[in-house]
Design a protein around this motif. Structure first.
Motif, PDB file in Angstrom:
ATOM      1  N   ASP D  29      81.632  38.317  53.214  1.00 18.75           N
ATOM      2  CA  ASP D  29      82.181  37.737  51.984  1.00 18.75           C
ATOM      3  C   ASP D  29      81.254  38.000  50.793  1.00 18.75           C
ATOM      4  OD1 ASP D  29      80.090  36.003  52.349  1.00 18.75           O
ATOM      5  OD2 ASP D  29      81.343  34.298  52.950  1.00 18.75           O
ATOM      6  N   ASP D  66      83.167  32.495  48.831  1.00 18.83           N
ATOM      7  CA  ASP D  66      83.784  32.728  50.146  1.00 18.83           C
ATOM      8  C   ASP D  66      84.922  33.759  50.123  1.00 18.83           C
ATOM      9  OD1 ASP D  66      85.580  31.282  48.723  1.00 18.83           O
ATOM     10  OD2 ASP D  66      85.845  29.681  50.205  1.00 18.83           O
ATOM     11  N   THR D  67      85.087  34.459  49.013  1.00 22.32           N
ATOM     12  CA  THR D  67      86.099  35.529  48.979  1.00 22.32           C
ATOM     13  C   THR D  67      85.682  36.652  49.933  1.00 22.32           C
ATOM     14  OG1 THR D  67      86.590  35.023  46.665  1.00 22.32           O
ATOM     15  CG2 THR D  67      87.283  37.191  47.484  1.00 22.32           C
ATOM     16  N   PRO D  68      86.571  37.073  50.864  1.00 20.84           N
ATOM     17  CA  PRO D  68      86.228  38.137  51.822  1.00 20.84           C
ATOM     18  C   PRO D  68      85.937  39.454  51.117  1.00 20.84           C
ATOM     19  CG  PRO D  68      88.247  36.998  52.483  1.00 20.84           C
ATOM     20  CD  PRO D  68      87.925  36.538  51.094  1.00 20.84           C
ATOM     21  N   VAL D  69      85.001  40.211  51.654  1.00 23.43           N
ATOM     22  CA  VAL D  69      84.706  41.560  51.162  1.00 23.43           C
ATOM     23  C   VAL D  69      84.825  42.524  52.340  1.00 23.43           C
ATOM     24  CG1 VAL D  69      82.949  43.090  50.184  1.00 23.43           C
ATOM     25  CG2 VAL D  69      83.176  40.749  49.329  1.00 23.43           C
ATOM     26  N   ASN D  70      85.671  43.550  52.156  1.00 18.37           N
ATOM     27  CA  ASN D  70      85.926  44.513  53.224  1.00 18.37           C
ATOM     28  C   ASN D  70      85.688  45.927  52.745  1.00 18.37           C
ATOM     29  OD1 ASN D  70      86.991  42.645  55.320  1.00 18.37           O
ATOM     30  ND2 ASN D  70      88.574  42.277  53.748  1.00 18.37           N
TER      31      ASN D  70
END
Lengths: 84, 153, 153, 84
Positions: D29, D66-70
């Motif tokens: 994240d 907490d935003t997902p990072v991909n």
């Protein structure tokens, strides 16, 4: 003498935009002047009797029934405004 | 502070540019343009005629601007109101308020417009298919003007 | 509904005229122009540079306009924001909202400006006599944006 | 790989506008990515450690810790905005 001006619907209904009027001695305020004009009958009575459909100014300031009217004043009658 | 009553059209771009060039402390310019609509109260309007009370109209607008200046930060103000015959999509009225900050500019501009609608001596006559008619004063405009007496800055 | 980010100047008169001609149901056009001031926080400003985040900036402004349309009667909306080097009295930002009635036009225009100031990705750098500095976000702008979440229409 | 963009004061302080970064396996994240960048020390630690001076977006939407990072995402760090 007072100058009396009429605008918009009143000007059309009364057939006049302005007149010079010798002020009757009994008239000391706007209510008195309006009463004198209503006394002409016809369109005058019809247009000026219902005060909620008519506004008035004395010397270009909004006026109410008890606003004094004197010789030399400019009085105007008109409908509620609808500008902008 | 300028008030103009005229039959000619106006250009809000030229008016705000002139205001801006004069004073580098201006940070915000709020404008309002009133436009002739092709419909009113359910009827198609082909034309309207605006009448005013010369001198009293100008004077009452100057008083309204004075009230706005007493209440908000107003660096410059312009009111242009057209009279005569107008058609749908024509411009009717322009209010421009320049201030240091946008909150003052918006509030003063809306204040002046609300008072213009309810207190300045203008009368509108519309031409519809049924003929010509004088427009009646709208209750909604009085409500809009009245709220300024209740609301603080 | 149009959003433009550009280095060139704009003309509020031409923009509102284009909007007006397209739609005879428009009765009210509220505009706001933000202008570069020659002073900020007590210092003389000789120049400022505006930076943005291409694509995200446009998208965030489109979302703001969408929120305004959901909330008020909005017939048309335009936002033009300049980037690059600007000098005092230069125009920075233009918001134009066209509506049937003035209350909606004013509210939507002020709403879009408040959000532009607090949420759209733009950053200002000022040149003063002490050198260049990035402008800090102002608390007053957040307060202005927040009140829209509390206030009903 | 993720694309990381820096704007305004951050771009100047870090001396870069963008970079391609192989995402460490532990990073899932935004908070994790920021921690990895702070771990570089120097200007990176100084500019990115205080979260109240920094905002972030993932794929051009405002993001939080907490935003997902991909892989393939575009992440941007920048100061609080000062538009209009």
């Amino acid at each position: 003498m007072v100058t009396v001006l009429y605008f918009a619907r009143l000007r059309e209904a009364l057939g006049t935009a302005s007149e010079q009027l010798a002020l009757p001695e009994s008239v000391i305020d706007l209510a008195g002047l309006r009463q004198a004009l209503v006394g002409r009958g016809g369109a005058w009575a019809q247009e000026l009797a219902e005060m909620n459909r008519v506004r008035a100014a004395v010397n270009q300031e909004m006026a109410s029934a008890d606003t004094p009217v004197n010789d030399g004043d400019e009085v105007a009658f008109f409908p509620p405004v609808t500008g902008g | 502070m300028t008030v103009r009553i005229q039959t000619e059209d106006f250009d809000v771009g030229a008016e705000t540019a002139a205001m801006r060039k004069d004073n580098p402390s201006i940070g915000a310019i709020a404008s309002f343009v009133g436009v002739v609509r092709d419909m009113n109260e359910g009827d198609a309007v082909s034309e309207m005629t605006l009448e005013h009370y010369p001198r009293m109209t100008e004077r009452s607008i100057e008083q309204i601007i004075g009230q706005a200046r007493a209440r908000w930060n107003v660096i410059d103000a312009l009111v242009v109101h057209r009279v005569g015959v107008l058609k749908p999509t024509d411009q009717i009225v322009l209010v421009v308020i320049a201030s240091a900050h946008r909150g003052d500019a918006f509030a003063a501009c809306e204040f002046v417009m609300d008072y213009l609608k309810t207190q300045a001596p203008f009368w509108k006559k519309e031409r519809t298919r049924q003929g010509s008619r004088w427009v009646d004063a709208r209750g909604a405009d009085d409500v809009a003007a009245e709220r300024w007496q209740l609301k603080g800055r």
